[in-house]
Design a protein around this motif. Structure first.
Motif, PDB file in Angstrom:
ATOM      1  N   ALA A  79       0.806  -1.219   0.000  1.00 51.14           N
ATOM      2  CA  ALA A  79       0.000   0.000   0.000  1.00 51.14           C
ATOM      3  C   ALA A  79       0.839   1.269   0.000  1.00 51.14           C
ATOM      4  CB  ALA A  79      -0.939   0.003   1.214  1.00 51.14           C
ATOM      5  N   HIS A  80       2.017   1.218   0.641  1.00 49.96           N
ATOM      6  CA  HIS A  80       2.778   2.451   0.862  1.00 49.96           C
ATOM      7  C   HIS A  80       4.250   2.387   0.442  1.00 49.96           C
ATOM      8  CE1 HIS A  80      -0.544   4.229   3.210  1.00 49.96           C
ATOM      9  NE2 HIS A  80      -0.713   3.027   3.704  1.00 49.96           N
ATOM     10  N   GLY A  81       4.819   1.206   0.425  1.00 50.74           N
ATOM     11  CA  GLY A  81       6.199   1.065  -0.019  1.00 50.74           C
ATOM     12  C   GLY A  81       7.259   1.375   1.012  1.00 50.74           C
ATOM     13  N   ARG A  82       6.863   1.828   2.197  1.00 52.10           N
ATOM     14  CA  ARG A  82       7.832   2.173   3.240  1.00 52.10           C
ATOM     15  C   ARG A  82       7.096   2.329   4.568  1.00 52.10           C
ATOM     16  NH1 ARG A  82       9.607   8.405   2.265  1.00 52.10           N
ATOM     17  NH2 ARG A  82      10.317   8.212   4.422  1.00 52.10           N
ATOM     18  N   VAL A  83       7.861   2.365   5.651  1.00 56.52           N
ATOM     19  CA  VAL A  83       7.325   2.654   6.987  1.00 56.52           C
ATOM     20  C   VAL A  83       8.367   3.473   7.741  1.00 56.52           C
ATOM     21  CG1 VAL A  83       6.541   1.723   9.200  1.00 56.52           C
ATOM     22  CG2 VAL A  83       5.988   0.508   7.088  1.00 56.52           C
ATOM     23  N   ASP A  84       7.928   4.575   8.352  1.00 56.12           N
ATOM     24  CA  ASP A  84       8.809   5.423   9.149  1.00 56.12           C
ATOM     25  C   ASP A  84       8.417   5.477  10.618  1.00 56.12           C
ATOM     26  OD1 ASP A  84      10.300   6.733   6.772  1.00 56.12           O
ATOM     27  OD2 ASP A  84       8.192   7.137   6.313  1.00 56.12           O
ATOM     28  N   LEU A  85       7.185   5.094  10.911  1.00 58.64           N
ATOM     29  CA  LEU A  85       6.671   5.257  12.270  1.00 58.64           C
ATOM     30  C   LEU A  85       5.739   4.103  12.597  1.00 58.64           C
ATOM     31  CD1 LEU A  85       6.504   7.304  14.696  1.00 58.64           C
ATOM     32  CD2 LEU A  85       4.515   8.291  13.554  1.00 58.64           C
ATOM     33  N   LEU A  86       5.960   3.470  13.741  1.00 53.58           N
ATOM     34  CA  LEU A  86       5.088   2.403  14.225  1.00 53.58           C
ATOM     35  C   LEU A  86       4.507   2.832  15.556  1.00 53.58           C
ATOM     36  CD1 LEU A  86       3.926  -0.501  14.280  1.00 53.58           C
ATOM     37  CD2 LEU A  86       6.083  -1.233  15.331  1.00 53.58           C
ATOM     38  N   ARG A 129      14.360   0.380  10.112  1.00 53.77           N
ATOM     39  CA  ARG A 129      15.808   0.580   9.970  1.00 53.77           C
ATOM     40  C   ARG A 129      16.180   1.089   8.577  1.00 53.77           C
ATOM     41  NH1 ARG A 129      19.663  -0.837  13.415  1.00 53.77           N
ATOM     42  NH2 ARG A 129      19.280  -2.160  15.231  1.00 53.77           N
ATOM     43  N   ALA A 130      15.334   0.810   7.586  1.00 55.27           N
ATOM     44  CA  ALA A 130      15.611   1.266   6.225  1.00 55.27           C
ATOM     45  C   ALA A 130      15.296   2.736   6.027  1.00 55.27           C
ATOM     46  CB  ALA A 130      14.811   0.426   5.230  1.00 55.27           C
ATOM     47  N   SER A 131      14.613   3.367   6.999  1.00 57.55           N
ATOM     48  CA  SER A 131      14.262   4.783   6.909  1.00 57.55           C
ATOM     49  C   SER A 131      15.422   5.653   7.382  1.00 57.55           C
ATOM     50  CB  SER A 131      13.030   5.066   7.770  1.00 57.55           C
ATOM     51  OG  SER A 131      12.778   6.449   7.875  1.00 57.55           O
ATOM     52  N   ASP A 132      15.490   6.868   6.843  1.00 54.95           N
ATOM     53  CA  ASP A 132      16.533   7.794   7.293  1.00 54.95           C
ATOM     54  C   ASP A 132      16.250   8.323   8.697  1.00 54.95           C
ATOM     55  OD1 ASP A 132      14.326   9.278   6.360  1.00 54.95           O
ATOM     56  OD2 ASP A 132      15.563  11.028   5.989  1.00 54.95           O
ATOM     57  N   GLU A 133      14.968   8.300   9.106  1.00 50.34           N
ATOM     58  CA  GLU A 133      14.592   8.628  10.485  1.00 50.34           C
ATOM     59  C   GLU A 133      13.272   7.939  10.795  1.00 50.34           C
ATOM     60  OE1 GLU A 133      13.996  12.320  13.630  1.00 50.34           O
ATOM     61  OE2 GLU A 133      13.949  12.738  11.486  1.00 50.34           O
ATOM     62  N   ALA A 134      13.280   7.127  11.830  1.00 50.61           N
ATOM     63  CA  ALA A 134      12.094   6.327  12.151  1.00 50.61           C
ATOM     64  C   ALA A 134      11.889   6.309  13.666  1.00 50.61           C
ATOM     65  CB  ALA A 134      12.257   4.912  11.616  1.00 50.61           C
ATOM     66  N   ARG A 135      10.703   5.831  14.052  1.00 50.77           N
ATOM     67  CA  ARG A 135      10.407   5.807  15.488  1.00 50.77           C
ATOM     68  C   ARG A 135       9.399   4.695  15.798  1.00 50.77           C
ATOM     69  NH1 ARG A 135      12.727   9.185  18.423  1.00 50.77           N
ATOM     70  NH2 ARG A 135      12.294   9.215  20.651  1.00 50.77           N
ATOM     71  N   VAL A 136       9.637   4.015  16.915  1.00 52.18           N
ATOM     72  CA  VAL A 136       8.677   3.087  17.511  1.00 52.18           C
ATOM     73  C   VAL A 136       8.023   3.830  18.665  1.00 52.18           C
ATOM     74  CG1 VAL A 136       8.341   0.888  18.702  1.00 52.18           C
ATOM     75  CG2 VAL A 136      10.084   1.079  16.905  1.00 52.18           C
TER      76      VAL A 136
END
Length: 269
Positions: A79-86, A129-136
């Motif tokens: 649906a989106h191709g990426r994830v930056d925030l969970l 981890r594949a994002s340049d900036e991410a957060r759980v």
């Protein structure tokens, strides 16, 4: 953290804090993959988010289903191709003392409130981890700070979320993935009304407990959602939601053993 054009996964997004957080993210231009066990409710929230100008997918998900959680990242990829925030928000409540609560109910709550948080994090961490900036972002509770009587199961699950989140933050230090743990106080959601109770508990005790809980749930969900998202933007490790959570946090630090006695004296209960 600039949330515009990021992609966030939010569980328990069909109502309450999850819905409010999702819409606060959407107002900042963050695209959404929304999950909930209530398919109709989460579809409605996704439609609200789209009206705010973002891309929003909705997914019927039981976070206690291990196979469904393992398969979920591929659906988000499609649906989106990426994830930056969970945002691990999905949760349930269970009232009753330890001796009143049946073992199966205790396990049911831990499966949703804690084990699902761990599984969702494990499933999505490679994408983050594949994002340049991410957060759980893991939603604990005010009962992840203090442990009231009659909440042994719920407090155990929310303290577990807190401990897991803090350890994970230390382990990910120096990476592009940050970790926030959220401690909401009394937010006016349906969690108390929908809480499980022991089957053999006296009805008057159940009614009294629900009435007390409802009086404590005063903050509007949209305020809670905004507070959480501001904390994410500020990369805060700990997000306290509401004045009650802030007061209790200070009291617990000052008197980690006797805070409950002090609270009873202060409230006259």
């Amino acid at each position: 953290m600039n949330l515009a054009n990021r992609v966030a996964v939010v569980t328990g997004a069909g109502g309450g804090i999850g819905r409010a957080t999702a819409l606060a993210l959407a107002r900042r231009g963050c695209h959404l993959a929304l999950a909930d066990i209530d398919a109709a409710a989460v579809a409605a929230v996704a439609e609200e988010a789209r009206r705010l100008g973002v891309r929003a997918s909705h997914h019927h998900l039981d976070v206690a289903d291990r196979g469904a959680v393992r398969a979920f990242p591929a659906q988000v990829d499609a649906a989106h191709g990426r994830v930056d925030l969970l945002v691990n928000n999905a949760g349930v409540a269970l009232g009753g003392t330890f001796e009143q609560v049946h073992e199966d109910d205790f396990d049911w709550l831990m499966e949703i409130n804690f084990h699902a948080v761990v599984r969702m994090t494990r499933a999505f961490l490679p994408r983050l981890r594949a994002s340049d900036e991410a957060r759980v972002v893991n939603v604990s509770s005010i009962y992840g700070i203090i442990s009231p009587p009659g909440q042994s199961a719920y407090a155990a699950s929310k303290f577990a979320v807190r401990g897991f989140s803090n350890a994970l933050r230390h382990e990910l230090e120096g990476s592009t993935v940050g970790v926030s743990v959220v401690h909401p106080g009394g937010v006016a959601t349906a969690i108390a009304k929908n809480a499980r109770v022991p089957k053999d508990a006296p009805q008057e005790d159940i009614a009294r407990g629900r009435a007390i809980a409802q009086r404590l749930l005063r903050m509007a969900p949209h305020e809670a959602g905004e507070t959480i998202v501001r904390g994410i933007e500020g990369r805060r490790a700990r997000i306290l939601v509401g004045s009650d959570a802030k007061i209790v946090s200070v009291l617990e630090r000052l008197s980690p053993v006797h805070y409950w006695t002090l609270l009873k004296r202060a409230t006259g209960r």
